[in-house]
Design a protein around this motif. Structure first.
Motif, PDB file in Angstrom:
ATOM      1  N   ALA A  94      91.088  80.745  56.942  1.00 18.22           N
ATOM      2  CA  ALA A  94      91.177  82.153  57.356  1.00 18.22           C
ATOM      3  C   ALA A  94      92.611  82.516  57.743  1.00 18.22           C
ATOM      4  O   ALA A  94      93.089  83.607  57.412  1.00 18.22           O
ATOM      5  N   SER A 124      94.696  82.832  54.591  1.00 25.77           N
ATOM      6  CA  SER A 124      94.415  84.103  53.932  1.00 25.77           C
ATOM      7  C   SER A 124      95.082  85.257  54.670  1.00 25.77           C
ATOM      8  O   SER A 124      95.768  86.088  54.052  1.00 25.77           O
ATOM      9  N   GLY A 169      90.101  82.912  48.903  1.00 25.98           N
ATOM     10  CA  GLY A 169      88.964  83.690  49.395  1.00 25.98           C
ATOM     11  C   GLY A 169      87.657  82.953  49.183  1.00 25.98           C
ATOM     12  O   GLY A 169      86.787  82.939  50.057  1.00 25.98           O
ATOM     13  N   VAL A 224      87.361  80.334  51.806  1.00 25.76           N
ATOM     14  CA  VAL A 224      86.960  80.900  53.110  1.00 25.76           C
ATOM     15  C   VAL A 224      85.458  81.180  53.107  1.00 25.76           C
ATOM     16  O   VAL A 224      84.758  80.843  54.071  1.00 25.76           O
ATOM     17  N   PHE A 255      84.978  88.930  56.754  1.00 20.89           N
ATOM     18  CA  PHE A 255      85.750  88.503  55.592  1.00 20.89           C
ATOM     19  C   PHE A 255      85.117  89.008  54.299  1.00 20.89           C
ATOM     20  O   PHE A 255      85.811  89.571  53.443  1.00 20.89           O
ATOM     21  N   GLU A 290      87.549  91.600  52.807  1.00 16.69           N
ATOM     22  CA  GLU A 290      88.398  90.911  51.842  1.00 16.69           C
ATOM     23  C   GLU A 290      87.765  90.837  50.454  1.00 16.69           C
ATOM     24  O   GLU A 290      88.465  90.922  49.462  1.00 16.69           O
ATOM     25  N   GLY A 298      91.397  90.542  57.827  1.00 17.52           N
ATOM     26  CA  GLY A 298      91.887  89.167  57.881  1.00 17.52           C
ATOM     27  C   GLY A 298      92.202  88.727  59.301  1.00 17.52           C
ATOM     28  O   GLY A 298      91.898  87.598  59.697  1.00 17.52           O
ATOM     29  N   THR A 303      88.834  88.275  61.132  1.00 15.38           N
ATOM     30  CA  THR A 303      88.196  87.044  60.650  1.00 15.38           C
ATOM     31  C   THR A 303      88.812  85.825  61.306  1.00 15.38           C
ATOM     32  O   THR A 303      88.105  84.959  61.825  1.00 15.38           O
TER      33      THR A 303
END
Length: 181
Positions: free
Chosen positions: A18, A21, A64, A67, A95, A99, A145, A148
């Motif tokens: 995380a 990202s 991604g 995650v 997320f 995302e 992000g 998260t």
């Protein structure tokens, strides 16, 4: 390997992924976006020339996925633990919403227009509009992000606090000192 060790390891991996990202999105925001979106359509053409060997589309999808997969595994591992359950589930939900789903629905169509369709397909005014929308919508990804990473990190802290040897020793001492416990 104990369940506690597996859970802690999963939380560490989730936090790491995380943070990678979020850090990638933050770096992209301050390093790439000012150049990519400075003066569309010319800046979009320069970005196409620059991002030939690799770019965000090569980095973020696999990260991604990592995650999401790590997050889902961690949700399963922590579901029975009320201290962790909603922190981890919240991290994964934020997320996925900010995302993944937001990217698919909002960014991917704009990426097609700006970076995939042949140069000259879209008028300059449309490219400027799409670029402005992209930059404005990017804030959702940036905040998502950060949230998260913060939720996942909170879960890890709670796990470490609950399972640290010092916490167990202190708890044993307080129980032995207080006969009503």
């Amino acid at each position: 390997m104990s369940r506690t060790t597996v859970t802690t390891t999963a939380l560490v991996v989730l936090v790491w992924a995380a943070l990678l990202s979020f850090g990638g999105v933050a770096a992209e925001t301050v390093m790439l976006y000012p150049n990519i979106f400075a003066d569309p359509p010319a800046s979009l053409e320069r970005a196409r020339e620059f991002l030939v060997a690799g770019g965000p589309a090569d980095y973020f999808p696999p990260l991604g996925a990592a995650v999401v997969v790590t997050g889902l595994a961690t949700v399963v591992l922590t579901w029975r633990d009320r201290r962790l359950r909603w922190w981890v589930a919240g991290a994964v939900a934020v997320f996925v919403a900010c995302e993944f789903l937001f990217s698919v629905l909002f960014f991917w169509p704009r990426n097609e227009i700006m970076f995939v369709d042949p140069v000259g397909t879209h008028p300059a005014e449309e490219l400027r509009r799409v670029a402005a929308e992209f930059v404005a919508g990017h804030r959702v990804r940036l905040v998502g992000g950060a949230v998260t990473a913060a939720l996942a990190f909170t879960a890890l802290l709670r796990q470490v606090q609950a399972t640290a040897p010092a916490a167990a020793t202190d708890e044993r001492r307080s129980r032995s000192a207080d006969p009503t416990r």
